[in-house]
Design a protein around this motif. Structure first.
Motif, PDB file in Angstrom:
ATOM      1  N   ALA A  13      -4.549   0.271 -11.025  1.00 20.36           N
ATOM      2  CA  ALA A  13      -4.933   1.265 -10.026  1.00 20.36           C
ATOM      3  C   ALA A  13      -6.062   0.716  -9.164  1.00 20.36           C
ATOM      4  CB  ALA A  13      -5.369   2.569 -10.690  1.00 20.36           C
ATOM      5  N   VAL A  14      -6.220   1.327  -8.013  1.00 16.72           N
ATOM      6  CA  VAL A  14      -7.337   1.019  -7.124  1.00 16.72           C
ATOM      7  C   VAL A  14      -8.382   2.112  -7.319  1.00 16.72           C
ATOM      8  CG1 VAL A  14      -8.058   0.809  -4.710  1.00 16.72           C
ATOM      9  CG2 VAL A  14      -5.871  -0.167  -5.452  1.00 16.72           C
ATOM     10  N   ALA A  65       0.814  -1.216   0.000  1.00 17.97           N
ATOM     11  CA  ALA A  65       0.000   0.000   0.000  1.00 17.97           C
ATOM     12  C   ALA A  65       0.846   1.264   0.000  1.00 17.97           C
ATOM     13  CB  ALA A  65      -0.939   0.006   1.200  1.00 17.97           C
ATOM     14  N   GLN A  69     -12.750  -5.381  -6.190  1.00 18.41           N
ATOM     15  CA  GLN A  69     -11.835  -4.729  -5.261  1.00 18.41           C
ATOM     16  C   GLN A  69     -12.449  -4.640  -3.867  1.00 18.41           C
ATOM     17  OE1 GLN A  69     -10.279  -1.030  -6.754  1.00 18.41           O
ATOM     18  NE2 GLN A  69      -9.522  -1.942  -8.653  1.00 18.41           N
ATOM     19  N   GLN A  96      -3.551  -3.473  -8.553  1.00 13.17           N
ATOM     20  CA  GLN A  96      -2.632  -2.498  -9.151  1.00 13.17           C
ATOM     21  C   GLN A  96      -1.400  -3.178  -9.728  1.00 13.17           C
ATOM     22  OE1 GLN A  96      -1.791   1.086  -6.845  1.00 13.17           O
ATOM     23  NE2 GLN A  96       0.355   1.007  -7.487  1.00 13.17           N
ATOM     24  N   LYS A  97      -0.800  -4.069  -8.938  1.00 17.26           N
ATOM     25  CA  LYS A  97       0.435  -4.725  -9.372  1.00 17.26           C
ATOM     26  C   LYS A  97       0.173  -6.031 -10.114  1.00 17.26           C
ATOM     27  CE  LYS A  97       2.989  -2.728  -5.463  1.00 17.26           C
ATOM     28  NZ  LYS A  97       3.811  -1.810  -6.281  1.00 17.26           N
ATOM     29  N   SER A 150       2.821   2.094  -2.154  1.00 17.02           N
ATOM     30  CA  SER A 150       2.873   2.581  -3.536  1.00 17.02           C
ATOM     31  C   SER A 150       1.487   2.580  -4.177  1.00 17.02           C
ATOM     32  CB  SER A 150       3.820   1.709  -4.372  1.00 17.02           C
ATOM     33  OG  SER A 150       3.402   0.349  -4.365  1.00 17.02           O
ATOM     34  N   ILE A 151       0.445   2.672  -3.369  1.00 21.80           N
ATOM     35  CA  ILE A 151      -0.908   2.608  -3.893  1.00 21.80           C
ATOM     36  C   ILE A 151      -1.191   3.780  -4.840  1.00 21.80           C
ATOM     37  CG2 ILE A 151      -1.944   3.894  -1.975  1.00 21.80           C
ATOM     38  CD1 ILE A 151      -4.391   2.042  -2.199  1.00 21.80           C
ATOM     39  N   LYS A 152      -1.854   3.484  -5.932  1.00 24.49           N
ATOM     40  CA  LYS A 152      -2.266   4.488  -6.910  1.00 24.49           C
ATOM     41  C   LYS A 152      -3.773   4.416  -7.042  1.00 24.49           C
ATOM     42  CE  LYS A 152      -2.117   5.545 -11.860  1.00 24.49           C
ATOM     43  NZ  LYS A 152      -1.687   5.027 -13.189  1.00 24.49           N
ATOM     44  N   THR A 153      -4.437   5.524  -6.783  1.00 28.49           N
ATOM     45  CA  THR A 153      -5.886   5.552  -6.889  1.00 28.49           C
ATOM     46  C   THR A 153      -6.304   6.317  -8.134  1.00 28.49           C
ATOM     47  OG1 THR A 153      -6.018   7.533  -5.502  1.00 28.49           O
ATOM     48  CG2 THR A 153      -6.214   5.395  -4.406  1.00 28.49           C
ATOM     49  N   THR A 155      -3.838  -3.318  -3.350  1.00 26.54           N
ATOM     50  CA  THR A 155      -2.775  -2.759  -4.188  1.00 26.54           C
ATOM     51  C   THR A 155      -2.030  -3.864  -4.917  1.00 26.54           C
ATOM     52  OG1 THR A 155      -2.498  -0.921  -2.629  1.00 26.54           O
ATOM     53  CG2 THR A 155      -0.724  -1.294  -4.207  1.00 26.54           C
ATOM     54  N   TYR A 192      -5.577  -2.642   2.440  1.00 27.36           N
ATOM     55  CA  TYR A 192      -5.002  -1.755   1.422  1.00 27.36           C
ATOM     56  C   TYR A 192      -3.874  -2.449   0.666  1.00 27.36           C
ATOM     57  CZ  TYR A 192      -7.379   2.372   3.397  1.00 27.36           C
ATOM     58  OH  TYR A 192      -8.298   3.297   3.808  1.00 27.36           O
TER      59      TYR A 192
END
Length: 783
Positions: free
Chosen positions: A596-597, A390, A673, A581-582, A392-395, A577, A573
């Motif tokens: 992305a989330v 999390a 998600q 995301q990954k 490096s989480i990108k929303t 992620t 989270y």
């Protein structure tokens, strides 16, 4: 000596004494809310209601002026073998244009050979048009265009027609939502019933919580239709309501029924067992429900209308579920008595087990009690490891092509359009207002804008300008560089807002020129969510802390509850992620990572998990407090509380995980998600946190668990006072260690063997010292 009943006990006793009133009152309330809700209809959010920031202002200007931009649509004409300069390809494009025009519901149809919307590789052409009428209802009226293109496509086997736009994209989402919602209903309910059958081993006991939860959901949906007249709701709100209603409704009933069954197994008569269940588990349900509702109220601080709808829906269904479990449930159980165990299923017979202080802990709990420091360190490290992705989480506000399954035709068309015609699906929309939109100054400003925008390289052709003279507004659609959502497009949007618009349009007399469009909306939406995180987190944690402090009259327990819940949220989270995301293990949940989330997911998951985690925390710690208040030392009380609640917490956790996991199997990306994040977090919370972290931390803290500073001893205690019960006939159950004597003047309890006095006046709340148990309490205090 009898004590004043707490609220939960009073409601339970009243319901048992007025069974017909409670049961028929519940049924009438459910029917009335359903009928009134259907009569009112559910009011949905309009496009402008979602907006915030500069893009929200742009949308609001158009709404206030009565200008509704027609829903833009596109038809991608593609061929792997034919090229755009071939006669066959031209004929296919011409027929697509004719098919769209002949429906009579379209306007502004652009021939790609005139607009220049031809792919560089000469295998694609883009027919652009708009759907007539209200854009908010265009998705309901676009089907004739889809049908016409399907029919036209049959005559061109070497060419494919793909449609995508505001109307068709929303239609695809709505269709998928409807299918997902139906699938969730038909899957979650049988799964929950199956788990309940295993838990109780009896049909009636299993069906009862499910029926009450479903009726709570039905009533809440009716109430939501009424409140939506004031606060419109998003299309996903019903699904969120069902998700929360099933999860908490079944759990609350499960807590109640299991405690009543346990008391009956311990030898209590039916009335006493029900009264004790109301006073103990009923109190836990009340505190848990209030905590969940308060956590959901944190969404009001987001500043977004969609979250206000989520908050209202979840608060309504949780409070209705609490009311049902505290009123109609004890009334029904009073009617049924021991017949609640009717319909025994061969091989699944379950008999409530009475736990005593002398019981040996299981292997895991025994290991935790022997090496609490080791388990605390390992447990916290494991949770932090899960949470680490999390960082490096990108929303991102996901578009229809990302929300829909990867194999969906609409999603595939959108991706192809983005690749071949970058920026075409999501042009920036500048809403230019001035004193006189037809004045030379305004005309010159628009011309300067077009020239500067194209020269910057950040805006592509064609720039479309629509002038509304009566409103003195010009709507300028400007395709951005990039694919409409990547870094290049974000930079182009910044240049447009910070450089091009101020240097051109903004210089006209009395001018305003807010920039909207899909990317602008997503950017502003994300910014608003980011800015609201601190107030939402502060409110939820602050009020949850206060509720825990009032519930347990312990500063330490209130603090540890916040920390443990944060660990669960962080793990959720991290998993979201990693998967979405990954792409780590995305195939295991039947999806392809979108990079992305969903932007609203972290905030929503936080408030939901923070509320739901309190279900288990309140239930488990209440039993620990109950045992400690009757004379057990801290370690023995922790062991007894964990043992006593292990079965019901595991069962309740399984139900929640199963319900959330069902949503994780649905096709929509946001459902996946949400389902995966919540399922993983609840699984960890009901297992690792409650079975290892909570007991290890409480054992390490020792008597400090029950510490309340002198300057806070004036605080009231939720659930103060309750009724005494008859002590068990069993004798001589040993206590590992007696608690120190209470301070002079501290009251003792007459709760007897049931432990009903755990929430009585002064229970563990008068400083660091536990109360001295009455002799009859000591006989069976470990139960």
């Amino acid at each position: 000596m009898a004590r004043r009943r707490n609220l939960a006990a009073s409601l339970g006793v009243w319901s048992a004494q007025h069974r017909k009133t409670a049961i028929f009152g519940w049924l009438l309330a459910v029917i009335a809310l359903t009928v009134l809700g259907n009569m009112a209809g559910q009011k949905s959010l309009t496009e402008a209601d979602y907006g915030t920031g500069e893009s929200g202002r742009a949308a609001r200007v158009l709404v206030d002026a009565g200008i509704k931009t027609p829903a833009p649509e596109m038809v991608l004409v593609h061929s792997d073998t034919l090229t755009t300069d071939s006669a066959a390809f031209r004929g296919a494009v011409a027929e697509a244009v004719t098919a769209v025009r002949d429906t009579g519901i379209t306007r502004d149809i652009g021939d790609p050979y005139k607009t220049g919307a031809l792919g560089e590789d000469k295998h694609d052409a883009l027919v652009q048009f708009a759907v007539k009428g209200d854009p908010d209802t265009a998705a309901d009226r676009v089907q004739p265009v889809i049908d016409a293109l399907d029919k036209a496509g049959k005559g061109h086997p070497d060419v494919t027609y793909g449609q995508y736009g505001a109307a068709s994209g929303l239609k695809g989402i709505n269709d998928s939502l409807g299918e997902d919602f139906s699938r969730a209903e038909f899957t979650a309910v049988p799964v929950a019933l199956g788990i309940l059958l295993v838990v109780f081993g009896a049909l009636l006991a299993a069906v009862l919580p499910l029926v009450l939860a479903l009726t709570a959901c039905v009533a809440a949906m009716g109430l939501l239709s009424l409140t939506s007249q004031l606060v419109p709701v998003d299309g996903m709100t019903n699904s969120v309501l069902l998700l929360m209603g099933l999860a908490v409704g079944v759990d609350y009933c499960l807590f109640y029924i299991r405690r009543e069954r346990e008391e009956r197994a311990a030898g209590q008569d039916k009335e006493t067992a029900l009264r004790v269940a109301a006073a103990t588990s009923g109190r836990s349900v009340l505190i848990s429900g209030l905590t969940v509702a308060v956590a959901m109220a944190g969404m009001f601080f987001s500043g977004l209308t969609v979250f206000e709808g989520f908050a209202i829906a979840t608060i309504e269904v949780v409070l209705i579920a609490v009311l049902g479990s505290m009123t109609v449930l004890p009334a029904i159980m009073s009617v049924l008595g021991d017949r609640v165990g009717a319909g025994r299923i061969p091989g699944l017979r379950r008999k409530a087990r009475v736990r005593t202080a002398s019981d040996k802990p299981g292997r895991l709990l025994g290991a935790v009690l022997k090496a609490p420091a080791l388990f605390a360190v390992v447990g916290i490290a494991a949770m932090l490891l899960l949470a680490s992705p999390a960082l490096s989480i990108k929303t991102e506000k996901l578009g229809p092509d990302q929300l829909l399954p990867a194999d969906n035709v609409t999603a595939q068309t959108a991706k192809r359009i983005e690749k071949v015609f970058p920026g075409a699906p999501a042009p920036a929309q500048v809403v230019f207002t001035t004193d006189d939109i037809t004045s030379p100054e305004a005309t010159a400003a628009i011309a300067a804008f077009e020239q500067r925008a194209l020269a910057s390289g950040e805006v592509r052709k064609p720039i479309d300008v629509t002038v509304h003279k009566a409103a003195n507004i010009a709507v300028i659609n400007a395709p951005l560089a990039g694919d409409g959502r990547d870094a290049a497009s974000v930079d182009a949007l910044k240049t447009l807002r910070n450089d091009i618009v101020p240097a051109t349009l903004a210089k006209a007399p009395g001018a305003t020129a807010p920039v909207g469009g899909d990317l602008a909306f997503s950017t502003d939406y994300n910014d608003q969510l980011t800015s609201s995180i601190v107030p939402v987190f502060a409110f939820v944690m602050g009020v949850s802390f206060l509720l825990m402090l009032l519930c347990f009259r312990s500063l330490v327990i209130a603090l540890t509850s916040i920390v443990l819940n944060l660990l669960s949220v962080g793990a959720a989270y991290g998993v979201m992620t990693a998967v979405f995301q990954k792409g780590w293990g995305d195939g295991l949940v039947g999806t392809t990572a979108v990079g992305a989330v969903e932007s609203w997911m972290p905030l929503f998951v936080f408030v939901v998990l923070f509320g739901l985690s309190m279900d288990y925390h309140v239930f488990v710690v209440s039993r620990i407090q109950e045992a400690h208040g009757r004379g057990l030392d801290n370690r023995a009380a922790v062991a007894h509380g964990i043992r006593s609640t292990a079965g019901v917490v595991t069962s309740a956790g399984l139900i929640m995980v199963a319900v959330f996991a069902v949503f994780g199997t649905l096709s929509m990306q946001d459902f996946k998600q949400l389902g995966v994040g919540l399922a993983v977090a609840v699984l960890l919370d009901a297992t690792l946190v409650r079975a290892a972290l909570l007991p290890s931390v409480m054992v390490l803290l020792g008597r400090a668990n029950w510490w309340l500073p002198r300057w806070l001893r004036w605080l009231p205690q939720l659930g103060h006072g309750e009724e005494t019960t008859t002590p068990l006939p069993a004798q001589g159950t040993p206590l590992p260690q007696a608690a120190p004597p209470a301070a002079p003047g501290a009251s003792t309890t007459g709760a007897g063997a049931t432990g009903a006095g755990a929430t009585g006046a002064g229970a563990t709340g008068r400083g660091a010292h536990a109360r001295t148990a009455a002799p009859e309490d000591r006989v069976s205090a470990g139960r």
